[in-house]
Design a protein around this motif. Structure first.
Motif, mmCIF file in Angstrom:
data_model
loop_
_atom_site.group_PDB
_atom_site.id
_atom_site.type_symbol
_atom_site.label_atom_id
_atom_site.label_comp_id
_atom_site.label_asym_id
_atom_site.label_seq_id
_atom_site.Cartn_x
_atom_site.Cartn_y
_atom_site.Cartn_z
ATOM 1 N N LEU A 121 0.748 -1.245 0.205
ATOM 2 C CA LEU A 121 -0.002 0.131 -0.017
ATOM 3 C C LEU A 121 0.816 1.264 0.066
ATOM 4 C CD1 LEU A 121 -2.871 -0.910 2.499
ATOM 5 C CD2 LEU A 121 -2.972 -1.095 0.001
ATOM 6 N N VAL A 122 0.729 2.153 -0.958
ATOM 7 C CA VAL A 122 1.329 3.534 -0.826
ATOM 8 C C VAL A 122 0.452 4.581 -0.589
ATOM 9 C CG1 VAL A 122 2.717 5.015 -2.248
ATOM 10 C CG2 VAL A 122 2.996 2.434 -2.755
ATOM 11 N N ASN A 123 0.904 5.573 0.226
ATOM 12 C CA ASN A 123 0.194 6.597 0.559
ATOM 13 C C ASN A 123 0.847 7.789 -0.491
ATOM 14 O OD1 ASN A 123 -0.867 9.031 1.502
ATOM 15 N ND2 ASN A 123 0.060 9.015 3.558
ATOM 16 N N ARG A 124 0.203 7.887 -1.523
ATOM 17 C CA ARG A 124 0.521 8.700 -2.488
ATOM 18 C C ARG A 124 0.781 10.187 -2.413
ATOM 19 N NH1 ARG A 124 -1.889 8.094 -7.776
ATOM 20 N NH2 ARG A 124 -0.021 8.954 -8.643
ATOM 21 N N GLY A 125 -0.182 10.702 -1.028
ATOM 22 C CA GLY A 125 -0.120 12.128 -0.839
ATOM 23 C C GLY A 125 -1.563 12.474 -0.744
ATOM 24 N N PHE A 126 -1.483 13.634 -0.540
ATOM 25 C CA PHE A 126 -3.026 14.576 -0.200
ATOM 26 C C PHE A 126 -3.660 15.103 -1.363
ATOM 27 C CE2 PHE A 126 -5.080 18.302 1.188
ATOM 28 C CZ PHE A 126 -5.945 17.887 2.071
ATOM 29 N N LEU A 186 -7.129 -7.768 -0.874
ATOM 30 C CA LEU A 186 -5.997 -7.999 -1.232
ATOM 31 C C LEU A 186 -5.321 -9.413 -0.533
ATOM 32 C CD1 LEU A 186 -4.345 -4.685 -0.859
ATOM 33 C CD2 LEU A 186 -4.985 -5.764 -2.909
ATOM 34 N N ALA A 187 -5.031 -10.501 -1.359
ATOM 35 C CA ALA A 187 -4.739 -11.682 -1.032
ATOM 36 C C ALA A 187 -3.230 -11.551 -0.175
ATOM 37 C CB ALA A 187 -4.613 -12.744 -1.973
ATOM 38 N N GLU A 188 -2.233 -10.863 -0.573
ATOM 39 C CA GLU A 188 -1.188 -10.792 -0.100
ATOM 40 C C GLU A 188 -0.537 -9.205 -0.051
ATOM 41 O OE1 GLU A 188 3.165 -12.938 -0.136
ATOM 42 O OE2 GLU A 188 1.936 -13.054 -1.938
ATOM 43 N N VAL A 189 -0.318 -8.680 1.166
ATOM 44 C CA VAL A 189 0.158 -7.421 1.277
ATOM 45 C C VAL A 189 1.025 -7.224 2.290
ATOM 46 C CG1 VAL A 189 -1.738 -6.922 2.652
ATOM 47 C CG2 VAL A 189 -0.732 -5.012 1.371
ATOM 48 N N THR A 190 2.145 -6.358 2.321
ATOM 49 C CA THR A 190 3.008 -6.111 3.242
ATOM 50 C C THR A 190 2.448 -5.538 4.575
ATOM 51 O OG1 THR A 190 3.528 -3.900 2.670
ATOM 52 C CG2 THR A 190 4.789 -5.876 1.587
ATOM 53 N N PRO A 191 2.877 -5.912 5.729
ATOM 54 C CA PRO A 191 2.453 -5.206 6.932
ATOM 55 C C PRO A 191 2.723 -3.526 7.281
ATOM 56 C CG PRO A 191 4.271 -6.629 7.393
ATOM 57 C CD PRO A 191 4.184 -6.684 5.901
ATOM 58 N N TYR A 192 3.278 -3.123 6.101
ATOM 59 C CA TYR A 192 3.734 -1.643 6.152
ATOM 60 C C TYR A 192 3.043 -1.069 5.035
ATOM 61 C CZ TYR A 192 7.435 -3.810 3.552
ATOM 62 O OH TYR A 192 8.142 -4.409 2.334
ATOM 63 N N LEU A 193 3.405 0.351 4.789
ATOM 64 C CA LEU A 193 3.058 1.081 3.773
ATOM 65 C C LEU A 193 4.306 1.765 3.337
ATOM 66 C CD1 LEU A 193 2.119 4.182 4.549
ATOM 67 C CD2 LEU A 193 0.002 3.237 4.876
ATOM 68 N N ILE A 194 4.068 2.423 2.291
ATOM 69 C CA ILE A 194 5.126 3.563 1.939
ATOM 70 C C ILE A 194 4.709 4.867 1.874
ATOM 71 C CG2 ILE A 194 6.909 4.221 0.217
ATOM 72 C CD1 ILE A 194 7.242 1.466 -0.726
ATOM 73 N N GLU A 195 5.314 5.983 2.474
ATOM 74 C CA GLU A 195 4.693 7.218 2.386
ATOM 75 C C GLU A 195 5.606 7.910 1.275
ATOM 76 O OE1 GLU A 195 2.413 9.071 4.257
ATOM 77 O OE2 GLU A 195 2.067 7.964 6.159
ATOM 78 N N ALA A 196 4.916 8.251 0.271
ATOM 79 C CA ALA A 196 5.616 8.724 -0.922
ATOM 80 C C ALA A 196 6.245 10.123 -0.535
ATOM 81 C CB ALA A 196 4.731 8.808 -2.261
ATOM 82 N N ASP A 197 7.377 10.370 -1.307
ATOM 83 C CA ASP A 197 8.046 11.438 -1.048
ATOM 84 C C ASP A 197 7.491 12.382 -1.829
ATOM 85 O OD1 ASP A 197 8.968 11.134 -3.600
ATOM 86 O OD2 ASP A 197 10.987 10.665 -2.989
ATOM 87 N N ALA A 198 8.085 13.695 -2.127
ATOM 88 C CA ALA A 198 7.449 15.155 -2.656
ATOM 89 C C ALA A 198 7.730 14.911 -4.154
ATOM 90 C CB ALA A 198 8.105 16.081 -1.985
ATOM 91 N N THR A 199 8.205 13.740 -4.559
ATOM 92 C CA THR A 199 8.268 13.763 -6.211
ATOM 93 C C THR A 199 6.937 14.188 -6.790
ATOM 94 O OG1 THR A 199 9.982 12.027 -6.115
ATOM 95 C CG2 THR A 199 9.001 12.433 -8.034
ATOM 96 N N PRO A 200 6.819 15.202 -7.712
ATOM 97 C CA PRO A 200 5.706 15.621 -8.278
ATOM 98 C C PRO A 200 4.858 14.385 -8.798
ATOM 99 C CG PRO A 200 7.244 17.487 -8.415
ATOM 100 C CD PRO A 200 7.904 15.949 -8.120
ATOM 101 N N ASN A 201 3.630 14.444 -8.903
ATOM 102 C CA ASN A 201 2.810 13.697 -9.895
ATOM 103 C C ASN A 201 2.308 14.484 -10.827
ATOM 104 O OD1 ASN A 201 2.748 11.122 -8.399
ATOM 105 N ND2 ASN A 201 1.803 12.093 -6.754
ATOM 106 N N PRO A 202 1.869 13.808 -11.921
ATOM 107 C CA PRO A 202 1.489 14.576 -13.077
ATOM 108 C C PRO A 202 0.036 15.239 -12.499
ATOM 109 C CG PRO A 202 1.923 12.466 -13.883
ATOM 110 C CD PRO A 202 2.265 12.472 -12.400
#
Length: 251
Positions: A121-126, A186-202
């Protein structure tokens, strides 16, 4: 005839003195404990900052090797494909353009399907409330292989005053990794997530880099408060003792 002057004996201060000593010991102990907490908190902050600046970014750990105490806040990089159809929105606030004025909206949690490991799971941002609908930020719904860089985070516990989630309505108030994964089937998912950095999204949204590692450290202020109360206690007892022991006029 002049009035006789008689002192009040020190024995009248024994009870008050003992009570004062007990309270003084407690207050000094609390102040010293806060100084110890200050040193501990500074160590934690230093450790978090060091982990967050690891270069080059590490590969995410295998689920069985994940240890929140040693792995959280590490700088990592993962490659995969976003499953935007399984996007989850978590209520939250983010700093606005005006200092001290927060924006109300959502954190966008999106599964990242990988070829070399389980889904993350990725926290893509706000995104602000008006961009809740993915169609309103279509440019940010990138397709194809992507590489995400950010920091590892453990599941966020639900606080006492945080509302309970309603998965059926898609209402989430904390980043509950197991709960969100179950709701997304989700059948298989990590027990952690990634907080995405400030790299701009389109298109500019979601806006990553929201994670702050500057934990509050007010322990020195608390220590001064306890020591200050202790000093006041000594002053009050000193004034009380002086009024009891000074010579008093008598018949």
């Amino acid at each position: 005839m002049e009035a006789a002057v008689r002192p009040v004996g020190w024995r009248s201060l024994v009870g008050a003195g003992l009570a004062t000593l007990v309270c003084l010991a407690i207050l000094l102990g609390l102040g010293t404990w806060q100084l110890q907490r200050k040193a501990w908190k500074e160590g934690v902050i230093r450790q978090i900052v060091e982990r967050s600046r690891i270069e080059p970014p590490l590969a995410p750990p295998a689920p069985g090797a994940w240890n929140p105490a040693s792995d959280e806040f590490k700088h990592v990089r993962a490659t995969g494909r976003f499953q935007h159809e399984r996007e989850t929105l978590v209520h939250g606030l983010a700093p606005g353009e005006v200092p001290g004025r927060a924006l109300q909206g959502y954190y966008v949690i999106t599964p990242l399907a990988r070829d070399d490991g389980p889904t993350i799971l990725v926290n893509r941002g706000f995104v602000p409330t008006e961009l809740r609908d993915p169609a309103a930020r279509a440019a940010g719904q990138v397709t194809g292989p992507v590489t995400v860089t950010g920091m590892l985070r453990a599941s966020e516990p639900r606080g006492l005053f945080v509302p309970a989630p309603n998965p059926e309505k898609g209402e989430w108030y904390n980043r509950d990794i197991p709960g969100i994964a179950q709701a997304l089937a989700l059948a298989e998912v990590t027990p952690y997530l990634i907080e995405a950095d400030a790299t701009p999204n389109p298109g500019g949204w979601p806006r990553g880099g929201q994670l702050r590692v500057d934990l509050p450290n007010n322990h020195l202020q608390y220590a001064f408060t306890w020591y200050g109360i202790a000093l006041c206690l000594v002053g009050v007892f000193g004034a009380f003792a002086w009024t009891r022991l000074r010579p008093q006029a008598g018949p």
